[in-house]
Design a protein around this motif. Sequence first.
Motif, PDB file in Angstrom:
ATOM      1  N   LEU A 324     -11.156  24.754  57.673  1.00  0.00           N
ATOM      2  CA  LEU A 324     -10.998  25.907  58.148  1.00  0.00           C
ATOM      3  C   LEU A 324     -11.498  27.074  57.009  1.00  0.00           C
ATOM      4  N   HIS A 325     -11.042  26.629  55.692  1.00  0.00           N
ATOM      5  CA  HIS A 325     -11.209  27.672  54.384  1.00  0.00           C
ATOM      6  C   HIS A 325     -12.864  27.776  54.086  1.00  0.00           C
ATOM      7  N   SER A 326     -13.433  26.425  54.164  1.00  0.00           N
ATOM      8  CA  SER A 326     -14.691  26.376  53.682  1.00  0.00           C
ATOM      9  C   SER A 326     -15.523  27.219  54.853  1.00  0.00           C
ATOM     10  N   GLY A 327     -15.085  27.321  55.914  1.00  0.00           N
ATOM     11  CA  GLY A 327     -15.874  27.856  57.261  1.00  0.00           C
ATOM     12  C   GLY A 327     -15.527  29.504  56.503  1.00  0.00           C
ATOM     13  N   GLU A 328     -14.411  29.867  56.374  1.00  0.00           N
ATOM     14  CA  GLU A 328     -14.265  31.349  56.246  1.00  0.00           C
ATOM     15  C   GLU A 328     -14.906  31.804  54.778  1.00  0.00           C
ATOM     16  N   ALA A 329     -15.097  30.550  53.804  1.00  0.00           N
ATOM     17  CA  ALA A 329     -15.732  30.916  52.633  1.00  0.00           C
ATOM     18  C   ALA A 329     -17.303  31.350  52.964  1.00  0.00           C
ATOM     19  N   LEU A 330     -17.848  30.590  53.791  1.00  0.00           N
ATOM     20  CA  LEU A 330     -19.144  30.767  54.397  1.00  0.00           C
ATOM     21  C   LEU A 330     -19.487  32.185  55.028  1.00  0.00           C
TER      22      LEU A 330
END
Length: 374
Positions: A324-330
């Motif tokens: 989830l958060h690696s996607g939001e970081a992107l």
Amino acid sequence: MNTLLNSAQQAQVDQFRSFARQHLTSVSEKLVSREACLKEFLQKLGQQGYLGLHVAKEYGGSGGTLLDVVLLVEALAEMEPGLGLTIGNHVAVIETIQKFGTEQQKSKYLPLLARGEQFATLAFSEESAGTDFQAVQATVRGASDLTLTASKRWVVTGDFAGLFLVLAKSEENKLVMVLVDRAADGAAFELLKDHKLMGLSSAYVNDVEFTDLPVNATNKIVGDGAEVALFAMDVAKVVLASAAIGLIDGAKGQAVGHAREREQFGTTIGQFQGVQWKLADLECDRVGARLLVQRAAWSLHGEPGLFRQYASMCKFFAARAARLHSGEALQIMGAAGLEANSLTARFYNDAKMMEVAEGTSEFQKMLLVKELNI
Ligand SMILES: Cc1cc2nc3c(=O)[nH]c(=O)nc-3n(C[C@H](O)[C@H](O)[C@H](O)COP(=O)(O)OP(=O)(O)OC[C@H]3O[C@@H](n4cnc5c(N)ncnc54)[C@H](O)[C@@H]3O)c2cc1C
């Protein structure tokens, strides 16, 4: 503040971070592209004493626990999450030998594994046995002289591991575990495939074939094969979950840096609440996942009856949070994060794989539900 760690452990974390900065910064990308040698890096960890953190002192380790291992892996994974997979398998074999091994197995293998002079891995999966690991078709025949025939898939470090913990079925159709020692039995090995995967690329994942391989009967693990296999997977998944936390930390560093610098609409994007809330969500999950992972690692010895439950929970929770958060970081990085080899893009691909490797998220829920005894 970390409520579980004492000052000695906190000092150890600082040491791990400084080791990672000194030895991993320059090679992390090369480990992924395979321009740098993974085996050499692991040997360096061994020389440093980092592969024996949880090995009993009498067998050449530091006498620590799985908690020390997860602290190390979190620090390394901030730069290269794939190391969590490789180290997780190694550590899982060590813990299995410590828990179920005979004195002979302990004294022969633990010192080598603790020093990184031999690397260990898990060989459970087969073409038709993934989540349903009980469906394995590998066989172990014989009583005093054993013969193993197995076609194993997705074996981490299959190409250079020296010790394989192999799941097979006995003549009585019972699940059994054997340790296959490459130095003793290497001639009958065949390396079938080197998988090229979307992420966790510093880990080498191979298919391995053992045909009529003689295995010393002393290398059989005593105990119910299914229970031993589940235990080994529990350990490996806690280590991979700690890599997921390192990954979230790494993604956070990238996203926060960008949010501070990138200007749109006359201000830095970090001033927008839509961006701030993504980072607030990330931080809550990162800290929550870390507490769960540390609790799971501690419970191996501190609360063994709950180890499986915490191991499953932390792997499921941390891998999902990482995805989830690696996607939001992107998303925060915008187009700047989308270059194929950017660290943020790499984290995103690595995180997705964490929901499958060392047992899928659905498998973790199946185990959890069983423990809840509904
Ligand atoms: C990078 C990587 C490294 C790996 N390393 C190793 C290793 O070193 N050693 C090793 O032995 N294996 C290894 N594996 C294999 C890994 O353990 C399996 O991929 C995993 O257990 C899932 O099996 P599968 O891929 O065959 O999926 P399947 O079991 O075929 O599952 C497919 C889908 O169905 C779901 N599913 C299956 N059964 C159920 C159910 N009862 N209820 C609900 N959903 C279900 C799964 O959750 C998944 O979403 C590795 C895998 C990867 C990706």
